[in-house]
Design a protein around this motif. Structure first.
Motif, PDB file in Angstrom:
ATOM      1  N   PRO A   1     124.189 -28.251  26.543  1.00  0.00           N
ATOM      2  CA  PRO A   1     123.150 -27.278  26.916  1.00  0.00           C
ATOM      3  C   PRO A   1     123.161 -26.892  28.388  1.00  0.00           C
ATOM      4  CG  PRO A   1     122.244 -28.914  25.421  1.00  0.00           C
ATOM      5  CD  PRO A   1     123.647 -29.370  25.746  1.00  0.00           C
ATOM      6  N   TYR A   2     123.426 -27.840  29.282  1.00  0.00           N
ATOM      7  CA  TYR A   2     123.415 -27.523  30.723  1.00  0.00           C
ATOM      8  C   TYR A   2     124.413 -26.421  31.047  1.00  0.00           C
ATOM      9  CZ  TYR A   2     124.499 -27.952  35.688  1.00  0.00           C
ATOM     10  OH  TYR A   2     124.745 -27.673  37.004  1.00  0.00           O
TER      11      TYR A   2
ATOM     12  N   TRP B   1     126.021 -24.428  28.770  1.00  0.00           N
ATOM     13  CA  TRP B   1     125.932 -23.249  27.910  1.00  0.00           C
ATOM     14  C   TRP B   1     124.838 -22.281  28.341  1.00  0.00           C
ATOM     15  CZ3 TRP B   1     129.851 -22.207  24.805  1.00  0.00           C
ATOM     16  CH2 TRP B   1     129.734 -21.086  23.977  1.00  0.00           C
ATOM     17  N   GLN B   2     123.958 -22.698  29.239  1.00  0.00           N
ATOM     18  CA  GLN B   2     122.954 -21.766  29.762  1.00  0.00           C
ATOM     19  C   GLN B   2     123.612 -20.604  30.488  1.00  0.00           C
ATOM     20  OE1 GLN B   2     119.488 -23.584  31.826  1.00  0.00           O
ATOM     21  NE2 GLN B   2     120.397 -25.525  31.261  1.00  0.00           N
ATOM     22  N   SER B   3     124.736 -20.865  31.161  1.00  0.00           N
ATOM     23  CA  SER B   3     125.372 -19.837  31.983  1.00  0.00           C
ATOM     24  C   SER B   3     126.748 -19.409  31.487  1.00  0.00           C
ATOM     25  CB  SER B   3     125.496 -20.334  33.431  1.00  0.00           C
ATOM     26  OG  SER B   3     126.168 -21.592  33.473  1.00  0.00           O
TER      27      SER B   3
ATOM     28  N   VAL C   1     113.821 -14.111  25.885  1.00  0.00           N
ATOM     29  CA  VAL C   1     115.214 -14.515  25.770  1.00  0.00           C
ATOM     30  C   VAL C   1     116.100 -13.272  25.876  1.00  0.00           C
ATOM     31  CG1 VAL C   1     116.971 -15.545  24.295  1.00  0.00           C
ATOM     32  CG2 VAL C   1     114.674 -16.526  24.361  1.00  0.00           C
TER      33      VAL C   1
ATOM     34  N   GLU D   1     120.050 -12.004  25.449  1.00  0.00           N
ATOM     35  CA  GLU D   1     121.397 -12.293  24.964  1.00  0.00           C
ATOM     36  C   GLU D   1     122.287 -11.093  25.233  1.00  0.00           C
ATOM     37  OE1 GLU D   1     120.453 -15.490  21.401  1.00  0.00           O
ATOM     38  OE2 GLU D   1     120.940 -13.414  20.858  1.00  0.00           O
TER      39      GLU D   1
ATOM     40  N   SER E   1     125.348 -17.670  20.507  1.00  0.00           N
ATOM     41  CA  SER E   1     124.613 -18.649  21.300  1.00  0.00           C
ATOM     42  C   SER E   1     124.123 -19.779  20.400  1.00  0.00           C
ATOM     43  CB  SER E   1     123.419 -17.984  21.981  1.00  0.00           C
ATOM     44  OG  SER E   1     122.426 -17.640  21.021  1.00  0.00           O
TER      45      SER E   1
END
Length: 266
Positions: free
Chosen positions: A15-16, A18-20, A97, A99, A122
């Motif tokens: 997750p850390y 995949w945020q960016s 959100v 995308e 995502s």
């Protein structure tokens, strides 16, 4: 420093990172795609925005309970009929959100018609019952009814399958970790997809354009390497962490061997 894996780096699925990562990867993809498209065709980054409930506990800190002291617990029938009890209201927290995706447009006639859409899925798109999944599937079904090509890039091993090709169709062809699908508007009778494992470079895919123009090729591994180097993704990579999601024991051993070696193991 290059990534120690021949294809997708599975640590980016945490997750850390995949945020960016999707934003950076799509930016690299769009740059390389623009250099590949023939004259009269352009690629542009686009985005969709939707609202989802905030994933945190709702605490009724500001609720005032209208209960008078020393009042009987049960009122008489007459009192019940005439008394109006106001409901309690708690603000439902939400968040916005965004995308991103890429559109390919045919600008030869001046209409700027969208002929293809490229999506990088995502984690929210693959979460069963989530607003992100529902929103994505709604758009997916709309595109599939149009004369528009849809390319779906799924570089996440976890979550519920979301691509338009049924899971059993892909599974019947063998094991895979990642998948890229193509809904070719010129071949609606066919399922088209590329399966990919941790041990392989990401594939070279074909992107159809219009009936009078040949498809173009796009090397997703080259896109990944450009993204990795441009954004210095090795700078905050923690290879002591566990894979998220977890891999099979065999894949886990292979991953650790790659990290111990200066060269990629087979």
């Amino acid at each position: 420093m290059r990534s120690p894996f021949p294809g997708m780096n599975p640590f980016l699925e945490a997750p850390y990172h995949w945020q960016s990562f999707p934003t950076m990867y799509l930016a690299s993809l769009q740059r390389l795609l623009s250099a590949t498209l023939p004259p009269g065709f352009i690629s542009r980054p686009e985005q969709r925005v939707y609202i989802v409930p905030e994933e945190r506990e709702v605490r009724p800190d500001s609720i005032v309970f209208a209960v008078a002291p020393n009042r009987p617990r049960f009122s008489s029938p007459v009192a019940v009929a005439t008394r109006e009890t106001p409901p309690e209201r708690v603000l439902r927290p939400t968040r916005e959100v965004t995308e991103r995706f890429i559109e390919i447009r045919d600008v030869r006639s001046g209409s700027k018609e969208v002929i293809a859409i490229i999506e990088l899925l995502s984690s929210a798109n693959k979460e069963l019952g989530s607003a992100g999944r529902n929103e994505y599937l709604r758009k997916q079904q709309f595109i599939l009814t149009r004369p528009t090509h849809l390319i779906e890039i799924d570089l996440l091993r976890g979550g519920e399958p979301t691509v338009y090709v049924p899971e059993f169709v892909i599974n019947n062809q063998g094991d895979y970790d990642y998948v890229i699908t193509l809904a070719n508007a010129q071949e609606p009778q066919n399922y088209i997809f590329w399966r990919n494992t941790l041990r392989e470079p990401l594939p070279i895919i074909t992107i159809p354009l219009t009936d009078d123009m040949p498809a173009v090729s796009l090397d997703l591994q080259v896109v990944f390497e450009e993204c990795w180097e441009t954004n210095h993704l090795d700078a905050d990579m923690d290879y002591t962490a566990s894979l998220s999601p977890a891999a099979s024991e065999e894949s886990e051993r292979w991953v650790r061997e790659c990290l111990r070696s200066d060269t990629i193991g087979a």
